[in-house]
Design an enzyme around this catalytic site. Structure first.
Site, mmCIF file in Angstrom:
data_model
loop_
_atom_site.group_PDB
_atom_site.id
_atom_site.type_symbol
_atom_site.label_atom_id
_atom_site.label_comp_id
_atom_site.label_asym_id
_atom_site.label_seq_id
_atom_site.Cartn_x
_atom_site.Cartn_y
_atom_site.Cartn_z
ATOM 1 N N ASP A 101 14.219 -30.933 11.552
ATOM 2 C CA ASP A 101 15.736 -30.368 12.386
ATOM 3 C C ASP A 101 15.795 -30.931 13.564
ATOM 4 O OD1 ASP A 101 17.826 -28.536 12.657
ATOM 5 O OD2 ASP A 101 16.851 -27.165 11.034
ATOM 6 N N ASP A 202 21.250 -30.111 14.066
ATOM 7 C CA ASP A 202 21.698 -29.016 14.294
ATOM 8 C C ASP A 202 23.113 -28.636 15.348
ATOM 9 O OD1 ASP A 202 21.339 -25.939 14.275
ATOM 10 O OD2 ASP A 202 21.475 -26.078 16.269
ATOM 11 N N GLU A 257 25.116 -30.780 11.153
ATOM 12 C CA GLU A 257 25.889 -29.440 11.035
ATOM 13 C C GLU A 257 27.014 -29.486 11.906
ATOM 14 O OE1 GLU A 257 24.795 -24.792 11.521
ATOM 15 O OE2 GLU A 257 23.918 -26.119 12.901
ATOM 16 N N HIS A 330 19.673 -20.925 5.999
ATOM 17 C CA HIS A 330 18.940 -19.898 7.050
ATOM 18 C C HIS A 330 19.963 -19.210 7.575
ATOM 19 C CE1 HIS A 330 19.836 -23.366 9.333
ATOM 20 N NE2 HIS A 330 19.633 -22.461 10.496
ATOM 21 N N ASP A 331 21.164 -19.749 7.782
ATOM 22 C CA ASP A 331 22.146 -18.952 8.452
ATOM 23 C C ASP A 331 23.049 -18.136 7.458
ATOM 24 O OD1 ASP A 331 21.514 -19.810 11.113
ATOM 25 O OD2 ASP A 331 22.535 -21.373 11.000
#
Length: 557
Positions: A101, A202, A257, A330-331
């Site tokens: 990440d 991210d 993302e 995860h979100d």
């Protein structure tokens, strides 16, 4: 390059690990790298060929590791750099690539760069972050943080505000500063030279801010104003520079993302000319059950709208860019609780959702526990939450703005909180679901005695084995990876049906998104097709669809 040009990352299936909740090897209640190492055989059996690790860098953990204080150190709770090197080596030996990440829109306020930056206005690191004078004694503009409140934090020591689109402990980096960009590129090369196989980036669409810093639209309830900064004026220039200086020198999987990403922007981020990234995450489909004016409001799924959005991306990127396919991360809350039926049809509906997604063109992402049809958590009280966004949202909506009652907000959080996906992985029916011998950092879902990996590994018709078969089919049939998508019956409010076509082959995919039995005749040309996969154990395909039924028929023309 076009959509049928072969690339390993197009043919891959990615498994996302949230390390804090995956497997705890030392009994401190927190997942760690040795725990992941222990489960490599499980990942190999599932059949995935890429693992994406959520952040494992040194962090004060204000936002569960997305606030990084040292990019070149492993978080103490997760282990050591030696543990990481062993994990990387063993993944590679198992035929699994490892993707990190990359969190470079912001750092922690405890990062050495920011510690220096806030010392005084003339510090060499001052311009590593975004500092502005007050405007009429207030914040420089009306931008809101993703976690509630203003996106600006006043710093008493230097008399200026710094920008933070997330927590106030996550100051945004100033990508206008070439020194910042070069420091990021050096860090990326440092990890790539260790042998990592790519990056999930991210909120990468936020790195370029309009330097006029104008006010945005009036803030909607619970939403940040970062839409004013998504796809900023220099974002593609920065990513093309990153490509030239770093990414082009390695054979990588890169996915951005892209918060606020439109179809036109995605064609730039993930263009087939490979100037920027391999693919981008878009979020249109996972905002369908959100209230337009209040992110904590609830509304049911509109399947016609879902089909419209998925089709827009499937058709719109065909031959121009590459799709990333996901329901969960995860979100996001657990998909089977969100758009399936997590009670009497939990396994059937989970298999249906998986079929619908994995048969599309793009690279599928599986989030830990999705392959077991793990469900949302029955949270009872605010004290059980760990997610900053959820906790801040509760205080803002219930105590500050008084727009929701406590019970209304808790009902929303049970449906929408990011903590639903962050409860510990359910390995077996022993204490704490086999995740830890200590006290887990967040509660284990009490249904672990029924829903766990050990039980599903032993049962041939389990959700685990269904995902395993979907992944195997993708490796066996090029049409699943490279075939052209076409929607059928777009206005049907209950059924998602589409075809894939490649050379002389065609696939028909039919998915019932309801708990009702429906009349749905098999199209004439597919009646003699072979069934590649079906989510009912009898494998009988007829002119009626059973609740949450899904099947895939294959024909050769």
């Amino acid at each position: 390059m076009n959509s049928t040009e072969k690339k390993w990352w197009k043919e891959a299936v990615v498994y996302q690990i949230y390390p804090r909740s995956f497997m705890d090897s030392n009994g401190d209640g927190i997942g760690d790298l040795k725990g992941i190492i222990e489960k490599i055989p499980y990942l190999k059996e599932l059949g995935v060929n890429v693992v994406w690790l959520s952040p494992i860098y040194q962090s004060p953990n204000d936002d569960n590791g997305y606030d990084i204080s040292d990019y070149r150190r492993i978080m103490d709770e997760f282990g050591t750099m030696d543990d990481f090197q062993q994990l990387l080596m063993l993944c590679h030996e198992a035929g699994i690539r490892l993707v990190m990440d990359l969190v470079v829109n912001h750092t922690s306020d405890e990062h050495a760069w920011f510690v220096e930056s806030r010392k005084d206005r003339t510090n060499p690191y001052r311009d590593y972050y975004i500092w502005r004078d007050p405007a009429d004694g207030k914040a420089p503009n009306n931008w809101g943080s993703c976690f509630g409140g203003s996106a600006w934090q006043f710093d008493e020591q230097t008399g200026q505000y710094y920008l933070h689109f997330f927590s106030k402990k996550q100051p945004d980096l100033n990508w206008e500063n070439e020194n910042v960009r070069n420091a990021v590129y050096d860090m990326m090369k440092w990890w790539l030279d260790k042998g990592v196989d790519g990056f999930r980036m991210d909120v990468i669409s936020l790195i370029s801010k309009d330097q006029e810093f104008k006010d945005g639209e009036p803030e909607l309830t619970g939403y940040s104003s970062f839409n004013v900064c998504a796809n900023g004026p220099r974002v593609h220039e920065f990513l093309q520079e990153m490509r030239r200086k770093v990414l082009s020198k390695y054979d990588l999987l890169t996915v951005g993302e892209c918060t606020g990403g439109t179809l036109e922007e995605a064609k730039k981020y993930a263009s087939s000319d490979e100037k920027e990234l391999n693919m981008a995450f878009q979020f249109e489909h996972v905002t369908l059950d959100a209230d337009t004016n209040n992110k904590w409001g609830l509304k049911p799924l509109n399947l016609v709208k879902l089909k419209e959005i998925m089709t827009k991306w499937q058709v719109g990127l065909e031959g121009k860019a590459w799709n990333s396919l996901f329901w969960c991360n995860h979100d996001q809350p657990r998909m089977v609780s969100r758009w399936g039926n997590d009670r009497e049809y939990r396994e059937i509906s989970a298999k249906m959702l998986a079929t619908c997604l994995h048969m599309m063109q793009g690279t599928p992402y599986v989030y830990q526990g999705e392959e077991l049809a793990m469900t949302n958590m029955p949270f009872q009280d605010l004290s059980e939450f760990r997610d900053l966004d959820s906790i801040n949202g509760y205080h803002e909506m219930v105590e500050v703005k008084k727009l929701m009652t406590s019970e209304e907000m808790l009902t929303s959080l049970r449906k929408k909180s990011r903590d639903n996906s962050r409860t510990p992985m359910q390995w077996d029916d022993s204490t704490n679901a086999g995740f830890s011998t200590g006290t887990p950092w967040i509660k284990v879902n009490p249904n672990y005695t029924e829903i766990n990996a050990r039980e599903q590994l032993q049962r041939p018709d389990s959700v685990f084995h269904y995902y395993q078969k979907l992944i195997q089919l993708r490796k066996q049939h090029e049409i699943i990876v490279y075939g052209k998508y076409e929607l059928l019956d777009g206005t049907n409010p209950d059924v998602y049906a589409y075809t894939r076509a490649l050379d002389n082959e065609k696939l028909l995919i039919v998915c019932n998104f309801t708990s009702k039995e429906l009349d749905y005749p098999i199209p004439e040309m597919y009646k003699d097709g072979s069934c590649l996969i079906s989510n009912y154990p009898d494998n009988t395909i007829g002119n009626k669809l059973r609740p949450y039924e899904a099947y895939v028929l294959h024909i050769e023309l």
